[in-house]
Design an enzyme around this catalytic site. Structure first.
Site, short mmCIF file in Angstrom:
data_model
loop_
_atom_site.label_atom_id
_atom_site.label_comp_id
_atom_site.label_asym_id
_atom_site.label_seq_id
_atom_site.Cartn_x
_atom_site.Cartn_y
_atom_site.Cartn_z
N GLY A 41 1.02 5.31 2.37
CA GLY A 41 2.25 6.03 2.61
C GLY A 41 2.02 7.41 3.21
O GLY A 41 2.70 7.80 4.17
N GLY A 98 -2.32 0.56 -8.57
CA GLY A 98 -1.94 0.14 -7.23
C GLY A 98 -0.89 1.05 -6.64
O GLY A 98 -0.09 1.67 -7.37
N GLU A 99 -0.90 1.14 -5.31
CA GLU A 99 0.05 2.03 -4.63
C GLU A 99 1.48 1.54 -4.85
O GLU A 99 1.79 0.37 -4.64
CB GLU A 99 -0.25 2.08 -3.13
CG GLU A 99 0.64 3.02 -2.37
CD GLU A 99 0.13 3.32 -0.97
OE1 GLU A 99 0.84 3.98 -0.20
OE2 GLU A 99 -1.00 2.88 -0.65
N GLY A 100 2.33 2.44 -5.27
CA GLY A 100 3.71 2.12 -5.58
C GLY A 100 4.01 2.11 -7.07
O GLY A 100 5.15 2.31 -7.48
#
Length: 675
Positions: free
Chosen positions: A527, A576-578
């Site tokens: 991101g 994890g991303e998010g």
């Protein structure tokens, strides 16, 4: 206009066109600048020229290092060629350099060889380099031999240097016009047949193809439709995971819920669709409301809250107010999570388990796994997006130019479909092998970061540190940066050479969300890397982004600092991303709902109206010992000017405090409430 992404840049312009000021603004934020002055200082018989030079000196920051080449103009090529990669050079200007070369005392033996030497030095320069030069080719041919010699020589120099630079800008009456690289004209759209989007809206003009893009089956298709541009892949389905039994979904019918189009008045101009837009540097996209954010913060100070208020979470209210266009923002109800699945081949993926990212993506599609459960708990829909697999960046480009174009438009359309479906907040998530190292490479190209400093340690599935894999990732980034050291740092080139499919799609999502005025919640390397690239295409995108948490990731922390994003929390989750964004989301909703629902603080009683104050109707204090009492003759008493007592430091008597008795406190007459 945005000119981010350049490495060597030539600024041309006429007399008093503003070319020098424009060039200085390009390097104003550099840590160190070497200013190379080429013109001679002149003699006492030319005060006008001395005044021009004095004005230039007055504009330069005191931290800039000044270097002059007037006494030896052939040294300019050596200064440029020997510059280090961490330096920034500003050469002002080539007109003065040519004037000195025409002096018989400095006349070179071979004019052509001297110009070629300068062009070669510019082409091989490792530092960021800005050169300023007068554009004299548009004027009349001079009537004197020396004037003609000057214009001919300067025209030759400008052509050679412009060919060596990756970016050329012409300043006309203070307005910059980009000459190189030439931006493509928008593709015609009148011949595109209207089709329905995944959300069912009939108004979009987006050509589709059969089947979603898969990381296993190859890159995004770029077949032409009516010769107007690349076709976009079909959007994946949107799923809404079942919430857990004890979860309470936000009430979409609450009085303070905002509608699908937000509280701001709809714009009369139809936003460009993914098939119509010309994605290029210098795009003009909407900005959040510049007044609503400060007004929301001022309103918070009037609410009936104890203590000092919301603290750091005030920025959440300010951000929501600016993006919603109202000083009383409402909590986001419709939230969509975009999980970008894209792997990176080569050394950047060292230490990862083959097929692990695909398994995580399938888990999310099935409503299982960490991200799907967090999305269900927040009543957020989930869309898993497959991006093309990136090739090893140490050996060649990660994507082709056509793949970059198609991925950008694909991400833009995903944001469009979210806006058409009434989504009020997007959450960017990602899963893929090699994403952290790829983000470090993008940061090195866009922010000048040192890859080892922004590359996180590699942790195996068993929780052990894998230094061998970390060194392999560092080596892959080093080789990729060395391979692209002569390449342009244009946003598209960075995506093609280093970024890969997931970052390209994420960049398109940020651009499309900005165009449709949808805020985006970030918290991972993909991101923020997309934020760095999208900043070079449209600087407005960063104002629509909110950073949930940097997670202890050095690349995210650095990119946040460059983009001006302050993390809202410091959870340091590694799920994890998010995951950080979805964990913080309920807190953000609660803050917005609280700020919207609290009443204003009641009026406070005036000072002196307590038990010990004078009763109503009693005579006021006398104006003086011999003066009349207040109100005796019907006139208003003279106001008594309050003066603060002079503070005097107590004289200590020996070691320790001067006294053990508390100092008498003056009565508080300010009217402020206790606590």
């Amino acid at each position: 206009m945005s000119l981010d992404g350049w490495n060597t840049l030539l600024v041309l312009g006429g007399i008093r066109s503003g070319k020098s000021e424009f060039a200085e603004s390009l390097v104003a934020d550099a840590a160190t600048v070497r200013y190379v002055a080429t013109a001679p200082s002149g003699g006492d018989d030319d005060p006008e020229w001395a005044g021009r030079l004095a004005a230039h000196r007055a504009r330069r920051p005191a931290t800039w290092r000044i270097e002059e080449t007037a006494t030896d103009p052939r040294r300019l090529a050596d200064v440029i060629a020997s510059a280090r990669p961490d330096e920034t050079l500003l050469v002002d200007d080539l007109g003065g350099w040519v004037a000195v070369l025409l002096d018989p005392a400095h006349q070179p033996a071979d004019d052509t060889a001297t110009v070629d030497e300068l062009a070669t030095a510019v082409r091989a320069c490792a530092a960021r380099l800005v050169l300023v030069s007068p554009e004299v080719g548009l004027s009349l041919v001079p009537t004197t031999p020396l004037g003609r010699a000057f214009t001919d020589a300067l025209g030759t120099v400008n052509r050679a240097v412009a060919d060596a630079c990756d970016t050329v800008v012409l300043i006309i009456a203070g307005q910059p016009c980009r000459l190189k690289p030439v931006t493509a004209e928008p593709a015609p759209t009148a011949v595109l047949p209207p089709v329905r989007t995944a959300a069912g809206s009939p108004g979009a003009t987006v050509p589709t193809q059969t089947g979603p893009v898969s990381a296993q089956t190859g890159p995004v298709s770029v077949q032409q439709v009516n010769g107007s541009g690349p076709a976009l892949p079909e959007s994946p389905p949107v799923t809404t995971p079942d919430p857990p039994a004890d979860a309470t979904a936000p009430d979409a019918t609450a009085p303070d819920a905002i509608g699908p189009d937000g509280p701001t008045a709809p714009s009369t101009a139809r936003p460009a669709t993914a098939a119509e837009v010309d994605i290029r540097p210098g795009m003009q996209l909407p900005m959040p409301d510049e007044y609503a954010g400060p007004q929301a913060v001022e309103r918070l100070a009037t609410l009936d809250v104890p203590g000092t208020g919301l603290g750091v979470l005030e920025q959440v209210v300010s951000f929501a107010a600016a993006t919603q266009g109202t000083p009383t923002p409402a909590a986001w109800q419709a939230v969509r999570v975009l999980l970008l699945h894209g792997d990176h081949a080569g050394g950047v993926a060292a230490g990862t388990v083959a097929g692990e990212s695909a398994r995580r993506a399938e888990q999310a599609r099935a409503g299982q796994g960490v991200l799907a459960r967090l999305a269900a708990g927040s009543a957020a829909s989930l869309q898993v997006v497959d991006a093309p697999t990136a090739a090893p960046i140490e050996h060649g480009p990660a994507l082709s130019a056509e793949q970059v174009e198609s991925s950008l438009r694909y991400g833009w359309r995903l944001a469009e479909e979210a806006a058409d479906a009434g989504v009020q907040l997007l959450v960017l998530a990602a899963c893929g092998a090699g994403t952290e190292a790829t983000a470090a490479a993008v940061l090195a190209a866009t922010a000048g970061a040192e890859p080892p400093a922004v590359l996180a340690r590699v942790v195996t599935g068993g929780g052990e540190i894998d230094d061998i894999a970390w060194m392999a990732r560092c080596a892959a980034i080093r080789d990729a940066l060395h391979r692209t050291r002569r390449s342009s740092r244009d946003a598209r080139d960075v995506l093609a050479e280093l970024g890969g499919g997931d970052i390209a799609v994420a960049t398109g999502v940020l651009l499309g969300a900005t165009a449709r005025r949808i805020p985006v919640l970030l918290d991972g390397p993909v991101g923020v890397a997309a934020g760095m690239v999208s900043r070079d295409l449209a600087g407005q995108t960063r104002h629509w982004c909110l950073l949930a948490d940097h997670g202890g990731h050095p690349a995210v922390a650095l990119a946040a600092d460059v983009l001006g994003l302050t993390p809202l929390a410091e959870l340091r989750l590694d799920l994890g991303e998010g995951a950080n964004a979805l964990t913080v989301l309920p807190l953000l909703r609660s803050v917005l709902a609280l700020a919207a629902a609290l009443p204003p603080r009641p009026d406070e009683p005036a000072a002196g109206a307590g038990e010990d104050g004078p009763a109503a109707g009693e005579d006021g204090p006398a104006a003086g010992e011999d003066g009349p009492a207040a109100g005796e003759d019907g006139s208003e008493p003279e106001p008594v000017e309050e003066t603060e007592p002079d503070f005097r430091e107590p004289e200590p008597h020996g070691p320790g405090p001067a006294t053990t008795q508390p100092a008498p406190q003056p009565a508080d007459s300010s009217g402020s409430r206790a606590g």
